[in-house]
Motif scaffolding. Structure first.
Motif, PDB file in Angstrom:
ATOM      1  N   ARG A  22      22.927  34.778  83.567  1.00 18.24           N
ATOM      2  CA  ARG A  22      21.964  35.873  83.447  1.00 18.24           C
ATOM      3  C   ARG A  22      22.584  37.010  82.628  1.00 18.24           C
ATOM      4  NH1 ARG A  22      21.716  38.023  88.237  1.00 18.24           N
ATOM      5  NH2 ARG A  22      23.306  36.704  89.180  1.00 18.24           N
ATOM      6  N   PRO A  23      22.873  36.784  81.356  1.00 18.98           N
ATOM      7  CA  PRO A  23      23.529  37.819  80.560  1.00 18.98           C
ATOM      8  C   PRO A  23      22.596  38.979  80.218  1.00 18.98           C
ATOM      9  CG  PRO A  23      22.930  35.990  79.156  1.00 18.98           C
ATOM     10  CD  PRO A  23      22.609  35.564  80.563  1.00 18.98           C
ATOM     11  N   ALA A  24      23.177  40.159  80.141  1.00 19.92           N
ATOM     12  CA  ALA A  24      22.486  41.338  79.625  1.00 19.92           C
ATOM     13  C   ALA A  24      23.150  41.719  78.307  1.00 19.92           C
ATOM     14  CB  ALA A  24      22.566  42.494  80.612  1.00 19.92           C
ATOM     15  N   ILE A  25      22.337  42.166  77.363  1.00 22.16           N
ATOM     16  CA  ILE A  25      22.842  42.510  76.025  1.00 22.16           C
ATOM     17  C   ILE A  25      22.542  43.974  75.766  1.00 22.16           C
ATOM     18  CG2 ILE A  25      22.681  41.990  73.562  1.00 22.16           C
ATOM     19  CD1 ILE A  25      21.312  39.265  74.614  1.00 22.16           C
ATOM     20  N   CYS A  26      23.555  44.684  75.309  1.00 27.17           N
ATOM     21  CA  CYS A  26      23.382  46.097  74.974  1.00 27.17           C
ATOM     22  C   CYS A  26      23.856  46.335  73.544  1.00 27.17           C
ATOM     23  CB  CYS A  26      24.176  46.973  75.951  1.00 27.17           C
ATOM     24  SG  CYS A  26      24.198  48.721  75.502  1.00 27.17           S
ATOM     25  N   VAL A  27      22.975  46.838  72.707  1.00 24.90           N
ATOM     26  CA  VAL A  27      23.362  47.258  71.365  1.00 24.90           C
ATOM     27  C   VAL A  27      23.743  48.732  71.469  1.00 24.90           C
ATOM     28  CG1 VAL A  27      22.636  47.523  68.967  1.00 24.90           C
ATOM     29  CG2 VAL A  27      21.852  45.565  70.307  1.00 24.90           C
ATOM     30  N   ALA A  28      25.008  49.033  71.207  1.00 25.31           N
ATOM     31  CA  ALA A  28      25.600  50.300  71.632  1.00 25.31           C
ATOM     32  C   ALA A  28      25.236  51.497  70.778  1.00 25.31           C
ATOM     33  CB  ALA A  28      27.128  50.151  71.694  1.00 25.31           C
ATOM     34  N   GLN A  29      24.448  51.314  69.745  1.00 28.31           N
ATOM     35  CA  GLN A  29      24.137  52.447  68.880  1.00 28.31           C
ATOM     36  C   GLN A  29      22.850  52.197  68.115  1.00 28.31           C
ATOM     37  OE1 GLN A  29      27.452  50.598  67.419  1.00 28.31           O
ATOM     38  NE2 GLN A  29      27.167  51.318  65.345  1.00 28.31           N
ATOM     39  N   GLY A  30      22.331  53.257  67.529  1.00 27.72           N
ATOM     40  CA  GLY A  30      21.180  53.102  66.667  1.00 27.72           C
ATOM     41  C   GLY A  30      21.555  52.383  65.386  1.00 27.72           C
ATOM     42  N   LEU A  31      20.578  51.734  64.776  1.00 25.15           N
ATOM     43  CA  LEU A  31      20.825  50.965  63.566  1.00 25.15           C
ATOM     44  C   LEU A  31      20.353  51.747  62.343  1.00 25.15           C
ATOM     45  CD1 LEU A  31      19.779  47.483  64.912  1.00 25.15           C
ATOM     46  CD2 LEU A  31      22.071  48.435  64.720  1.00 25.15           C
ATOM     47  N   PRO A  32      20.876  51.413  61.167  1.00 25.86           N
ATOM     48  CA  PRO A  32      20.504  52.176  59.962  1.00 25.86           C
ATOM     49  C   PRO A  32      19.007  52.124  59.695  1.00 25.86           C
ATOM     50  CG  PRO A  32      22.419  50.777  59.553  1.00 25.86           C
ATOM     51  CD  PRO A  32      21.876  50.376  60.890  1.00 25.86           C
ATOM     52  N   SER A  33      18.486  53.257  59.240  1.00 27.92           N
ATOM     53  CA  SER A  33      17.071  53.324  58.860  1.00 27.92           C
ATOM     54  C   SER A  33      16.919  52.920  57.400  1.00 27.92           C
ATOM     55  CB  SER A  33      16.541  54.749  59.054  1.00 27.92           C
ATOM     56  OG  SER A  33      17.179  55.633  58.146  1.00 27.92           O
ATOM     57  N   ALA A  34      15.667  52.781  56.971  1.00 25.65           N
ATOM     58  CA  ALA A  34      15.404  52.413  55.573  1.00 25.65           C
ATOM     59  C   ALA A  34      15.927  53.486  54.616  1.00 25.65           C
ATOM     60  CB  ALA A  34      13.908  52.203  55.365  1.00 25.65           C
ATOM     61  N   ASP A  35      15.963  54.734  55.075  1.00 26.97           N
ATOM     62  CA  ASP A  35      16.477  55.812  54.233  1.00 26.97           C
ATOM     63  C   ASP A  35      17.990  55.733  54.069  1.00 26.97           C
ATOM     64  OD1 ASP A  35      13.924  56.814  53.954  1.00 26.97           O
ATOM     65  OD2 ASP A  35      14.106  58.123  55.709  1.00 26.97           O
ATOM     66  N   GLU A  36      18.667  55.223  55.104  1.00 25.25           N
ATOM     67  CA  GLU A  36      20.127  55.159  55.073  1.00 25.25           C
ATOM     68  C   GLU A  36      20.627  53.928  54.318  1.00 25.25           C
ATOM     69  OE1 GLU A  36      21.471  57.154  59.242  1.00 25.25           O
ATOM     70  OE2 GLU A  36      20.289  55.319  59.396  1.00 25.25           O
ATOM     71  N   VAL A  37      19.925  52.812  54.462  1.00 35.94           N
ATOM     72  CA  VAL A  37      20.331  51.559  53.813  1.00 35.94           C
ATOM     73  C   VAL A  37      19.117  51.016  53.067  1.00 35.94           C
ATOM     74  CG1 VAL A  37      21.308  49.268  54.117  1.00 35.94           C
ATOM     75  CG2 VAL A  37      21.985  51.111  55.658  1.00 35.94           C
ATOM     76  N   ALA A  38      19.111  51.165  51.786  1.00 37.58           N
ATOM     77  CA  ALA A  38      17.924  50.817  50.998  1.00 37.58           C
ATOM     78  C   ALA A  38      17.733  49.314  50.840  1.00 37.58           C
ATOM     79  CB  ALA A  38      18.013  51.474  49.629  1.00 37.58           C
ATOM     80  N   ASP A  39      18.811  48.555  50.888  1.00 33.19           N
ATOM     81  CA  ASP A  39      18.734  47.127  50.567  1.00 33.19           C
ATOM     82  C   ASP A  39      18.630  46.228  51.791  1.00 33.19           C
ATOM     83  OD1 ASP A  39      18.895  47.713  47.870  1.00 33.19           O
ATOM     84  OD2 ASP A  39      21.087  47.656  47.873  1.00 33.19           O
ATOM     85  N   ALA A  40      18.521  46.790  52.979  1.00 31.17           N
ATOM     86  CA  ALA A  40      18.461  45.969  54.189  1.00 31.17           C
ATOM     87  C   ALA A  40      17.363  46.485  55.117  1.00 31.17           C
ATOM     88  CB  ALA A  40      19.807  45.967  54.907  1.00 31.17           C
ATOM     89  N   ASP A  41      16.715  45.578  55.835  1.00 23.62           N
ATOM     90  CA  ASP A  41      15.632  45.926  56.738  1.00 23.62           C
ATOM     91  C   ASP A  41      16.048  45.582  58.164  1.00 23.62           C
ATOM     92  OD1 ASP A  41      13.323  46.389  58.105  1.00 23.62           O
ATOM     93  OD2 ASP A  41      12.109  44.912  57.046  1.00 23.62           O
TER      94      ASP A  41
END
Length: 210
Positions: A112-131
């Protein structure tokens, strides 16, 4: 075809009950992001890893399991995804880190694993080439992929009466509030539908061609 593990999503670490999971997989770009998490239970887990971080400068840069009584099952798995800022980075790095962490959790005996992504991810304004707008679905699909048991193995276990070890549930925690509750629920529905179709296709095409 067996059903999918139960999927639950949470907006805060404090919403995650220690009784609901038996391993906590933390995914991050840098170890410092994990250390900055705020929650009563996770602060004790952060303290548990400090002795390792003090003696090993590479600690936290690869998948590692640390005993931590403060989290469910006493299993804390750190699974770094590395930088998301380079022009070759994309959302697959999140999926790779989640899958590696969940696989390590299941190797340790977690169901029964729990997953935590520890931070916010880049926005479209911060990283233009990735979604990264569909990172929740990517994370859930990676965890579900790690839980898949092939048709041949399932049939063998059934024929021999052996226990089929599979995940019972998956919890996903979004700590930065970037995804609304309604969007989280829709992401669960989308990921579940995609994974159900994927498993059916894999089962139909797997095994002896004869």
């Amino acid at each position: 075809m067996p059903g999918l593990p139960q999927i639950r999503v949470h907006a805060n670490l404090s919403d995650l009950s220690p009784d609901s999971h038996d391993a906590l997989v933390v995914v991050y770009t840098e170890f410092a992001a994990f250390c900055s998490l705020q929650s009563a239970g996770i602060s004790q887990a952060i303290e548990a890893v400090q002795p390792f971080a003090k003696v090993d400068k590479e600690f936290g840069k690869s998948v590692v399991l640390v005993p931590a009584a403060a989290v469910g099952g006493g299993r804390l798995i750190l699974s770094p995804m590395g930088s998301l800022a380079d022009d070759t980075d994309d959302v697959r790095k999140i999926g790779d880190a989640v899958k590696a962490g969940v696989l390590r959790a299941t190797e340790a005996g977690a169901r029964r694993p729990a997953i935590c992504v520890a931070q916010g991810l880049p926005s479209a304004d911060e990283v233009a080439d990735a979604d990264y707008s569909r990172w929740v679905e990517v994370a859930l699909l990676a965890a579900l992929d790690a839980s898949y048991v092939t048709l041949v193995v399932r049939e063998h276990r059934q024929n021999t009466g052996a226990t089929l070890e599979k995940l019972e549930s998956i919890d996903l925690v979004v700590v930065d509030g970037s995804v609304s509750a309604s969007e989280l629920n829709r992401a669960v529905q989308r990921a579940s539908a995609i994974e159900t179709g994927r498993r059916l296709a894999v089962d139909m095409g797997y095994g002896d061609a004869q």
